[in-house]
Design an enzyme around this catalytic site. Structure first.
Site, mmCIF file in Angstrom:
data_model
loop_
_atom_site.group_PDB
_atom_site.id
_atom_site.type_symbol
_atom_site.label_atom_id
_atom_site.label_comp_id
_atom_site.label_asym_id
_atom_site.label_seq_id
_atom_site.Cartn_x
_atom_site.Cartn_y
_atom_site.Cartn_z
ATOM 1 N N ASN A 28 27.407 -33.828 0.543
ATOM 2 C CA ASN A 28 26.577 -34.933 0.119
ATOM 3 C C ASN A 28 26.346 -34.826 -1.396
ATOM 4 O OD1 ASN A 28 24.475 -36.741 -0.261
ATOM 5 N ND2 ASN A 28 23.613 -36.296 1.754
ATOM 6 N N PRO A 29 26.672 -35.875 -2.173
ATOM 7 C CA PRO A 29 26.485 -35.783 -3.617
ATOM 8 C C PRO A 29 25.048 -35.398 -4.031
ATOM 9 C CG PRO A 29 27.774 -37.707 -3.100
ATOM 10 C CD PRO A 29 27.322 -37.136 -1.793
ATOM 11 N N SER A 30 24.052 -35.825 -3.258
ATOM 12 C CA SER A 30 22.690 -35.446 -3.671
ATOM 13 C C SER A 30 22.450 -33.946 -3.499
ATOM 14 C CB SER A 30 21.612 -36.241 -2.939
ATOM 15 O OG SER A 30 22.083 -36.817 -1.784
ATOM 16 N N ASN B 196 27.524 -31.925 5.571
ATOM 17 C CA ASN B 196 26.581 -31.498 4.524
ATOM 18 C C ASN B 196 26.519 -29.989 4.309
ATOM 19 O OD1 ASN B 196 25.988 -34.192 4.303
ATOM 20 N ND2 ASN B 196 24.129 -34.086 5.537
ATOM 21 N N SER C 271 25.134 -43.477 9.614
ATOM 22 C CA SER C 271 25.092 -42.103 9.109
ATOM 23 C C SER C 271 26.527 -41.578 9.019
ATOM 24 C CB SER C 271 24.288 -41.224 10.060
ATOM 25 O OG SER C 271 25.010 -41.047 11.262
ATOM 26 N N HIS D 69 18.706 -44.328 7.893
ATOM 27 C CA HIS D 69 19.462 -44.391 9.138
ATOM 28 C C HIS D 69 18.508 -44.544 10.313
ATOM 29 C CE1 HIS D 69 22.714 -43.041 6.732
ATOM 30 N NE2 HIS D 69 22.191 -41.856 6.522
ATOM 31 N N GLY E 270 27.514 -38.931 10.199
ATOM 32 C CA GLY E 270 27.818 -38.399 11.527
ATOM 33 C C GLY E 270 28.443 -39.449 12.414
#
Ligand SMILES: *[C@@H]1O[C@H](CO)[C@@H](O)[C@H](O)[C@H]1NC(C)=O
Ligand SMILES: *[C@@H]1O[C@H](CO)[C@@H](O)[C@H](O)[C@H]1NC(C)=O
Ligand SMILES: *[C@@H]1O[C@H](CO)[C@@H](O)[C@H](O)[C@H]1NC(C)=O
Ligand SMILES: *[C@@H]1O[C@H](CO)[C@@H](O)[C@H](O)[C@H]1NC(C)=O
Ligand SMILES: *[C@@H]1O[C@H](CO)[C@@H](O)[C@H](O)[C@H]1NC(C)=O
Ligand SMILES: *[C@@H]1O[C@H](CO)[C@@H](O)[C@H](O)[C@H]1NC(C)=O
Length: 361
Positions: free
Chosen positions: A197-199, A178, A283, A331, A285
């Site tokens: 992250n697209p958001s 991210n 996640s 998550h 991760g």
């Protein structure tokens, strides 16, 4: 008289042999009996904790006070990697998911006009158009060799003041998430792969087509690291991810933008759930630690600690770089954590949860 002499001789032999025994027992190390005893008890406790954490599969009903105390003790035990465990995990993950062949969409594994089902809803699909296809990498960028010692660096607040930057930078391959901040003291600077992250794009770089500078500046910090985006996780991700690719591809050709294969992420999700991990969605991760278990010689995990206090019971922030609080709906980081602890105890990977010592430089 002869009998008494015989008894005397026997006594002498006993005394001499006993003192030889005593000398033999105490001279090799200069430990006192008390220290030797303490050492033995420590070893027994280490073995017991290793067994206990090797079988841990759920964070439910954990008593945090006892858990962190035991974990702290365990982390002070001598650490043992187990190459058999490493190879078992590598093989299992190769068979189920094959990161080398399918972690990213490439020209090799994806055809023009191919229908790509989304990760979280296979009813929704994307059709790979020729223009986007032409910007996909030819093949998996690191095929043909193991990635060596890998550091997977999560964003946990436990990294704050950890002094782990130097140790992380010594790894052969560093994975981050991210677009997290980097610096030489706590988290290191080296980056080979970082997720976007697209958001995050939506929130901070929505204007990137008109003005790409802020985004370009942000990603340049990571040098030539690949930028990996879950473009086909949810339908809202795709437009933003493609825009990011279109903006960065001409400006920073040395820094590839790559899309995670939704199929790869879905099989990984199924793999861990099949093994008993209870969670709505893995996640990123945990997903990339899994990829690293397959691709790397050894995996060192930093900054994965989902709890609010550290091992010394001091409060720590959720992330090392901001004041965000966790999204517990999506998550279950504590469930993932006990699985990481299990892998650590089995000797399949190394979890780093304590500050790094500077004398290891
Ligand atoms: C390493 O792992 C294998 C497979 O789980 C196990 O049989 C073996 O006892 C382990 N070795 C050590 C030294 O713990
Ligand atoms: C993984 O994918 C690569 C590239 O497509 C292929 O060569 C390899 O055989 C695959 N491995 C497995 C275990 O399926
Ligand atoms: C992809 O689809 C388009 C439109 O349907 C078609 O014109 C084109 O020939 C197709 N390309 C390939 C490589 O199949
Ligand atoms: C990054 O890529 C450029 C162009 O391919 C290359 O000249 C440069 O040496 C690379 N930098 C690093 C740190 O690898
Ligand atoms: C990190 O160190 C700074 C300065 O010593 C201190 O103010 C801060 O509380 C520490 N943060 C954590 C999370 O340990
Ligand atoms: C490194 O980054 C962390 C997180 O942003 C910050 O807390 C720390 O103060 C930074 N250290 C230095 C030396 O810049």
């Amino acid at each position: 008289m002869a009998f008494l002499r015989w008894i005397f001789r026997l006594l002498m032999v006993l005394i001499v042999s006993h003192s030889v025994y005593v000398m033999f027992y105490f001279t090799p190390d200069t430990h006192s009996p008390r220290e030797t005893m303490a050492d033995m008890l420590r070893r027994l406790r280490c073995a017991k904790l290793r067994r206990k954490f090797s079988y841990i599969t759920s964070a439910k009903r954990l008593n945090m006070k006892i858990f962190t105390q035991e974990l702290d003790d365990f982390l002070n035990c001598p650490y043992k990697l187990n190459t058999t465990e490493q190879e078992i995990n590598r093989l299992r993950l190769q068979i189920c998911c094959n990161a080398t062949g399918s972690i990213f969409l490439t020209k090799r594994n994806t055809a023009v006009n191919q229908t790509i089902p989304y990760e979280t809803s296979i009813k929704d699909t994307y059709t790979m158009n020729p223009a986007i296809h032409s910007m996909l990498p030819e093949d998996f960028p690191w095929s043909g060799h193991r990635l060596g010692r890998c550091a997977v660096v999560g964003s946990g607040g436990i990294l704050k003041n950890s002094s782990c930057g130097h140790e992380i930078d010594k790894a052969d391959f560093v994975i981050r998430f991210n677009l997290a901040n980097i610096n030489d003291s706590d988290v290191g600077l080296k980056t080979n792969l970082i997720t976007v992250n697209p958001s995050q794009i939506q929130r901070e770089y929505n204007n990137m087509e008109k003005n790409p500078d802020p985004l370009v500046e942000r990603v340049s910090v990571y040098g030539n690291a690949s930028l990996a985006i879950p473009a086909f996780a949810y339908t809202f991700c795709t437009g933003l991810s493609i825009k990011t690719l279109e903006v960065l591809h001409p400006i920073r050709p040395q820094q590839p933008v790559v899309f995670f294969s939704p199929e790869y992420l879905r099989t990984l999700d199924r793999f861990w759930k099949g093994r008993g991990l209870k969670e709505f969605r893995l996640s990123s991760g945990f997903m990339l630690i899994s990829s690293a278990l397959e691709l790397c010689e050894s995996v060192h995990v930093y900054g994965f600690w989902p709890f609010e206090t550290n091992l010394q019971d001091n409060p720590i922030p959720y992330h090392y770089y901001d004041q965000m609080s966790p999204n517990r709906k999506m998550h279950s980081m504590s469930e993932e954590f006990v699985w990481l602890l299990q892998l650590h105890s089995q000797g399949a990977l190394t979890l780093h949860l304590q500050p790094c010592s500077l004398d290891e430089c």
